[in-house]
Design an enzyme around this catalytic site. Structure first.
Site, PDB file in Angstrom:
ATOM      1  CE1 TYR A 165      -4.241  -1.051  -0.046  1.00  0.00           C
ATOM      2  CE2 TYR A 165      -4.135  -1.548   2.288  1.00  0.00           C
ATOM      3  CZ  TYR A 165      -4.831  -1.558   1.094  1.00  0.00           C
ATOM      4  OH  TYR A 165      -6.098  -2.060   1.059  1.00  0.00           O
ATOM      5  CD  GLU A 166      -1.892   4.841   0.119  1.00  0.00           C
ATOM      6  OE1 GLU A 166      -1.452   5.743  -0.617  1.00  0.00           O
ATOM      7  OE2 GLU A 166      -3.034   4.375  -0.005  1.00  0.00           O
ATOM      8  N   GLY A 167       2.703   3.183  -1.944  1.00  0.00           N
ATOM      9  CA  GLY A 167       4.121   3.135  -2.256  1.00  0.00           C
ATOM     10  C   GLY A 167       4.719   1.930  -1.568  1.00  0.00           C
TER      11      GLY A 167
END
Length: 591
Positions: free
Chosen positions: A439-441
């Site tokens: 997630y998220e990078g």
């Protein structure tokens, strides 16, 4: 069953991460310990009594797409309504729009408890909170007035629409397009994938923040704009209008977080409305959308780190309860009749203590990151604290989520064969945890960010100043002369020395134009940093409690971590400094 560790959370906030000192210095206004304790206690009650009991139902049933509409698992719609009725969505939101403007530290502590109860459920408010922050920071006055109050209350949820099937983490490759309209609105067309809570039946409206490209936009990330695109259009009086031209095409069939609807979203194909195109409004400036979205993404990165902490806590609780009840064999030194609880076997104790150390370490790192964010807005030296928050964010995200996977896996191991059986519930934690390092990078992207962008802040002074603070903790352990610490001071000193040497090597490599060599060891460096912080923060907590004549348990856990986990930093240092050449040579095997 999960029980929120309210006392441990409060202790870490106040005595390790810095909230106690900040309150003493008046940086949080009239916020005092009584209110902090009351908020944490009620959040813990809600997570324990209302969220956690529905987690298994969510896992078994999952979100379902029925006749083009997403249905949440049984009980989840009412759970969400009860959650927003408690005012939890607006803890840190602006008071002007109904929020409570409380410190980030309190919010991440609450997020930990929601995620421990059910990570799949907690994803809804996580995304909404990020969307609130992005609109608050970059939206026009008209957008704020029309949308923020309902988002802050939780009546409307928010999403983040970044990636597309062909793009993955390369946001600059997106193809979703936006067209200008004379009335100042835009029409959005395209497909977005992996949209968390992109469609559901818990809220009256869903506010999508969508990255898209205008026809005359520059190529790559410099040509991306951000748009607010609601599921239902909103009339001038705030009432809901007609359905916008967007819908959920399908739900992803995932390894875990089954209760969370992960959607493929289609914008502008003409299913709803007259003219094709989902109607949206610009957030920020044209072609500068990625900077606006990063406001939301940075918020989400710390929130995802809290998912790792939360899974670690819940998995540790379950494994420890099982190990105390499960009997098998005879532990060394056993004197009574019958088999011993497996918690008494040394290797099981080793696993459980590793789980506890990683959980408490990642919690302290994440809370310290939230503290830095709070200080950047409230303390005098805002640049210092902005840089500290920037430095800690990739570590909080990556180390905590890696720990979540490791701890959940150890939890299955403690359960033995029963851990591999779904009915025991241990497997769900590992399945849910596995998405968080992505997630998220991804955590690899976090490592790139840490090494190439965060270490050079203030010419390296920020990271070196932080390392000096860690040295002071090790020195305080040495000065304490407490027998229970054993070799802790020496092991902390060695780990910090590994961190300092490796940091210097990376800064020199970047300065010399050897970025490829630096990046080859970025992930190893990121873990080295996290382990050193874990040891130091456990020591800080042990020292804080020992001052009251207590702290025997904290000292024992700190010593265990120092003497059993921190030796890894030497190997990680060697991998960073000396591993690049072998990596480059071996890449012929990947051609």
């Amino acid at each position: 069953m999960y029980k929120a560790p309210v006392e441990e959370i409060a202790f870490t906030l106040k005595h390790v991460a810095g909230m106690g000192e900040a309150m003493s210095n008046g940086l949080f206004g009239d916020l005092g310990e009584d209110l902090v304790d009351a908020i944490l206690a009620e959040a813990g009650r809600f997570a324990t009594e209302e969220v956690a009991p529905l987690a298994d139902i969510g896992d078994r049933q999952g979100a379902r797409l029925v006749d083009g509409e997403v249905r949440l698992p049984d009980g989840w719609r009412d759970l969400y309504r009860n959650w927003i009725a408690g005012g939890w969505n607006g803890l840190t939101a602006p008071e002007a729009f109904g929020g409570q403007a409380l410190p980030d530290m309190l919010n991440v502590a609450a997020l930990e408890m929601w995620n421990s109860g059910s990570m799949a459920f907690a994803l809804a408010p996580t995304l909404t909170m990020g969307a609130i922050e992005a609109v608050s920071a970059h939206g026009s006055a008209a957008l704020k007035d029309k949308y923020l109050a309902k988002m802050v209350s939780g009546e409307w949820t928010g999403t983040m629409n970044l990636t597309e099937p062909h793009a993955g983490s390369d946001v600059g490759a997106l193809k979703a397009r936006a067209e200008r309209r004379p009335d100042g609105s835009y029409r959005i067309f395209g497909q977005k994938i992996f949209i968390t809570w992109g469609e559901h039946d818990a809220a009256d409206n869903i506010v999508h923040l969508v990255l898209a490209r205008l026809p005359d936009a520059p190529a790559g990330t410099r040509g991306i704009s951000l748009f607010l695109v609601p599921k239902f259009l909103v009339n001038d009086d705030g009432s809901l209008g007609p359905r916008n031209d967007l819908f959920c095409h399908s739900l992803e069939h995932k390894l875990g977080i089954h209760g969370s609807p992960t959607c493929t979203m289609i914008y502008g194909d003409g299913r709803f409305g007259g003219e094709k195109g989902a109607i949206g409004w610009l957030v920020g400036e044209e072609n500068k959308g990625l900077a606006c979205m990063f406001t939301m993404m940075n918020n989400a990165r710390l929130a995802v780190g809290m998912q790792g902490v939360a899974i670690s806590e819940a998995a540790t609780q379950k494994a420890l309860a099982f190990a105390r009840e499960r009997t098998q064999g005879r532990a060394p030194g056993a004197t009574g009749p019958g088999m011993s609880p497996i918690v008494e076997h040394p290797d099981v104790a080793r696993m459980l203590l590793t789980m506890k150390a990683l959980t408490q370490g990642s919690r302290a790192i994440s809370y310290a990151c939230a503290h830095a964010l709070d200080m950047s807005r409230r303390a005098g030296d805002s640049r210092h604290w902005q840089e500290r928050a920037a430095l800690l964010t990739p570590i909080a995200k990556s180390f905590s989520t890696d720990a979540g996977v490791d701890v959940a896996s150890l939890g299955i191991q403690v359960h033995g064969g029963m851990g591999f059986i779904e009915e025991t519930g241990a497997a769900r934690y590992l399945r849910d945890a596995r998405i968080a390092p992505i997630y998220e990078g991804t955590n690899g992207i976090q490592a790139i960010d840490l090494v190439t962008r965060k270490l050079p802040l203030s010419g390296g002074d920020q990271v070196m100043g932080f390392i000096a603070e860690l040295k002071a903790i090790a020195e305080a352990v040495s000065r304490s002369n407490l027998d229970g610490f054993g070799e802790t001071a020496a092991r902390l000193g060695a780990a910090i020395s590994d961190l300092e040497e490796t940091t210097g090597w990376l800064l020199a490599a970047l300065a010399d134009g050897r970025a490829s060599e630096a990046l080859a060891g970025a992930t190893s460096y990121q873990r080295l940093f996290g382990l050193a912080l874990t040891g130091c923060y456990l020591a800080k907590g042990a020292l804080a409690e020992s001052g009251d004549g207590k702290g025997e348990g904290r000292i024992a856990l700190c010593r265990f971590a120092a003497e059993n986990l921190l030796a890894e930093t030497a190997a990680l240092r060697d991998r960073v400094v000396n591993g690049a050449a072998s990596l480059a040579a071996a890449r012929i095997l990947l051609a």
